[in-house]
Design an enzyme around this catalytic site. Structure first.
Site, PDB file in Angstrom:
ATOM      1  N   LEU A  59       0.868  -1.184   0.000  1.00 37.05           N
ATOM      2  CA  LEU A  59       0.000   0.000   0.000  1.00 37.05           C
ATOM      3  C   LEU A  59       0.896   1.222   0.000  1.00 37.05           C
ATOM      4  CD1 LEU A  59      -2.974   0.839   2.374  1.00 37.05           C
ATOM      5  CD2 LEU A  59      -0.909   2.234   2.465  1.00 37.05           C
ATOM      6  N   ASN A  60       0.528   2.241  -0.821  1.00 31.96           N
ATOM      7  CA  ASN A  60       1.188   3.529  -0.639  1.00 31.96           C
ATOM      8  C   ASN A  60       0.173   4.674  -0.676  1.00 31.96           C
ATOM      9  OD1 ASN A  60       1.751   2.585  -3.527  1.00 31.96           O
ATOM     10  ND2 ASN A  60       2.475   4.692  -3.747  1.00 31.96           N
ATOM     11  N   ASP A  61       0.315   5.674  -1.522  1.00 30.68           N
ATOM     12  CA  ASP A  61      -0.402   6.943  -1.370  1.00 30.68           C
ATOM     13  C   ASP A  61      -1.910   6.800  -1.141  1.00 30.68           C
ATOM     14  OD1 ASP A  61       2.101   7.528  -2.327  1.00 30.68           O
ATOM     15  OD2 ASP A  61       1.421   8.681  -4.048  1.00 30.68           O
TER      16      ASP A  61
ATOM     17  N   GLN B 265      -3.132   3.543  -3.396  1.00 29.72           N
ATOM     18  CA  GLN B 265      -2.243   2.856  -4.311  1.00 29.72           C
ATOM     19  C   GLN B 265      -1.968   1.447  -3.785  1.00 29.72           C
ATOM     20  OE1 GLN B 265      -0.127   4.634  -7.308  1.00 29.72           O
ATOM     21  NE2 GLN B 265      -2.337   4.804  -7.189  1.00 29.72           N
TER      22      GLN B 265
ATOM     23  N   TYR C   6      -1.755   5.556 -11.288  1.00 28.39           N
ATOM     24  CA  TYR C   6      -1.046   6.291 -10.247  1.00 28.39           C
ATOM     25  C   TYR C   6      -2.006   7.228  -9.495  1.00 28.39           C
ATOM     26  CZ  TYR C   6       3.721   4.713 -11.290  1.00 28.39           C
ATOM     27  OH  TYR C   6       4.880   3.989 -11.430  1.00 28.39           O
TER      28      TYR C   6
ATOM     29  N   ARG D 184       2.350  14.208 -12.509  1.00 25.97           N
ATOM     30  CA  ARG D 184       1.415  13.244 -11.933  1.00 25.97           C
ATOM     31  C   ARG D 184       0.705  13.776 -10.685  1.00 25.97           C
ATOM     32  NH1 ARG D 184       6.582  10.924 -11.577  1.00 25.97           N
ATOM     33  NH2 ARG D 184       7.557  10.964  -9.515  1.00 25.97           N
TER      34      ARG D 184
END
Length: 482
Positions: free
Chosen positions: A41-43, A59, A102, A161
């Site tokens: 998991l990110n943003d 994400q 993204y 982005r």
């Protein structure tokens, strides 16, 4: 014809089922923080309150604990405390996002939810292309990609982005994190009257603009909003060199306070301030809810910074979200406090209204364990250092003499090295500490400073102790958390 979207979703769900037992047996899994069901998991993405429900996308790489072609995972909640996990919102199944859906944002318009994200594409030579993509949803649970609405303006490299969209006056605006062709960080502003047709207005802030001489090679995850009469700009610059106790992580997350000049396409701002002084905090995103609150989630991690060494990797998952935080501006500074709804997690309260700390370590019944919250309030400023030891693994230290606040932990890389993060602090009036199985979040002086970190103590270690170099009068309260 192969249904690429369906194929990717089914493969992701198989990964979840395949490693479900492996993930769940990890004693570092968190109790009240959001995590991936498997993988990385990110943003935080697309954070919005829609039809009374909070939606938080994220994400997600379900196939690995490394960074690959990202999906959008999806959580919802009615109270910011109890969350449901849903089917995948977006999969990298089209020509314009084949190497990853993204980060991006969400906005409500005429009863529908609109998502904006960056489609990441790499050619056979690993050269990047980026596209800003629009998605529509009538119900917040099923999503239809409408295609590319912004192609790369000529002023920037393909590192363009993380669109964040809002409405101001009669127009919609979008900020996008960018890199100039001179390889400096910028933020681009675009405008639209219908969410489909966008005009690039130019860069509103960045290196070599205003008082900024050099401020990193890329600005990620921009978020611009009005709060308490100020225009606050949150972003995550990359390429900032460490400066004493500042900027000690590989990448930073912070903010400017200023004024947005829409007519002249310029954001006039003050100095950059780090939002979180701890080890793991990045890519924060905010939304405005129906109570008028500006609420933030951050990623409780940092890209590329020793990710392969986190002990959760062997259990096929990595990273989490921070607690949701309410933001305010006071005296030119952004304050962060846990949202009030988190008090629903409390049970088994203990209170120690008249405690005298001294050089002897003291433990207090009910302020111990893996998942808890405690508050410390000072009657007057201490003359000696106050130290709180957390599970024989991390320490919180305030020095009135040095006017400094410190968080230490044992490194998860070698299990031996003591790592430190600091901030300057004129006085310590109060602090709130949230502990989960493998996280710590510290809120100082009603949110003036915040420290966030992953910690990995021995499972048998439960103790929390308090001491002071000189006698100090404090009040303590604590709660177990569900």
């Amino acid at each position: 014809m192969i249904d690429r979207d369906k194929q990717l979703r089914e493969a992701a769900y198989k990964e979840v089922e395949k490693y479900k037992a492996t993930v769940e047996e990890d004693h570092f899994r968190l109790g009240y923080h959001l995590m991936p069901p498997v993988g990385l998991l990110n943003d935080p993405n697309g954070f919005i309150q829609f039809n009374g429900v909070y939606h938080l996308f994220y994400q997600w790489n379900p196939f690995s604990t490394g960074h690959g072609a990202k999906f959008w995972g999806h959580y919802t909640s009615e109270d910011l405390v109890h969350w449901d996990h849903h089917e995948i919102a977006l999969a990298p199944s089209d020509w314009f996002d084949k190497n990853g859906c993204y980060s991006g944002s969400a906005i409500e318009h005429e009863g529908k939810m609109y998502l904006f994200y960056t489609g990441n594409v790499k050619d056979e030579n690993n050269q990047r292309e980026s596209y800003q993509v629009l998605v529509e949803s009538r119900d917040g649970y099923t999503f239809e990609k409408k295609g590319v609405v912004v192609e790369l303006p000529e002023d920037y490299t393909a590192h363009f982005r993380d669109p964040k969209v809002w409405k101001h006056g009669e127009y919609y605006y979008m900020v996008v994190g960018a890199q100039s062709k001179e390889l400096t960080g910028k933020v681009a502003l675009l405008r639209s009257s219908d969410l489909y047709d966008w005009k690039h207005l130019g860069a509103i802030a960045g290196a070599h603009m205003g008082s900024l001489e050099d401020f990193g090679y890329m600005w990620e995850c921009p978020d611009l909003f009005e709060l308490d009469g100020e225009d606050v700009f949150i972003f995550s610059p990359q390429g900032i060199e460490a400066d004493g106790i500042l900027y000690n992580n590989i990448y930073q997350a912070g903010y400017f306070i200023g004024k947005m000049d829409y007519e002249n396409v310029r954001y006039n701002h003050g100095e950059f301030i780090e939002m979180d002084r701890g080890f793991e905090f990045y890519a924060p995103q905010t939304t405005l809810d129906d109570k008028g609150r500006r609420i933030l989630f951050g990623w409780l991690g940092i890209p590329e910074e020793r990710e392969e060494d986190h002990p959760t990797i062997e259990h096929k998952w990595i990273h989490a979200m921070t607690l949701p935080r309410e933001l305010r501006v006071r005296d030119g500074k952004l304050l962060q406090l846990p949202v009030d709804e988190l008090k629903k997690l409390r049970h088994d309260e203990v209170s120690y209204p008249d405690v005298i700390l001294n050089e002897t370590e003291q433990a207090f019944v009910g302020i111990e364990g893996e998942r808890l919250e405690f508050e410390l309030k000072l009657e007057e400023q201490p003359t000696g250092p106050i130290t709180i030891d957390i599970r024989n693994h991390a320490s919180i230290i305030y020095s009135a003499e040095n006017k400094s606040f410190t968080l230490t932990r044992i490194s998860f890389v070698d299990g031996k090295t003591i790592e430190e993060r600091h901030c300057q602090l004129e006085e310590l009036r109060n602090l709130r500490v949230f502990l989960d199985s493998s996280t710590i979040e510290i809120f100082i002086n009603d949110g003036e400073e915040v420290f966030t970190a992953r910690i990995y103590p021995d499972v048998e270690e439960k103790s929390i102790t308090f001491k002071s170099g000189q006698a100090a009068s404090v009040q303590l309260r604590g709660w177990m958390l569900y």
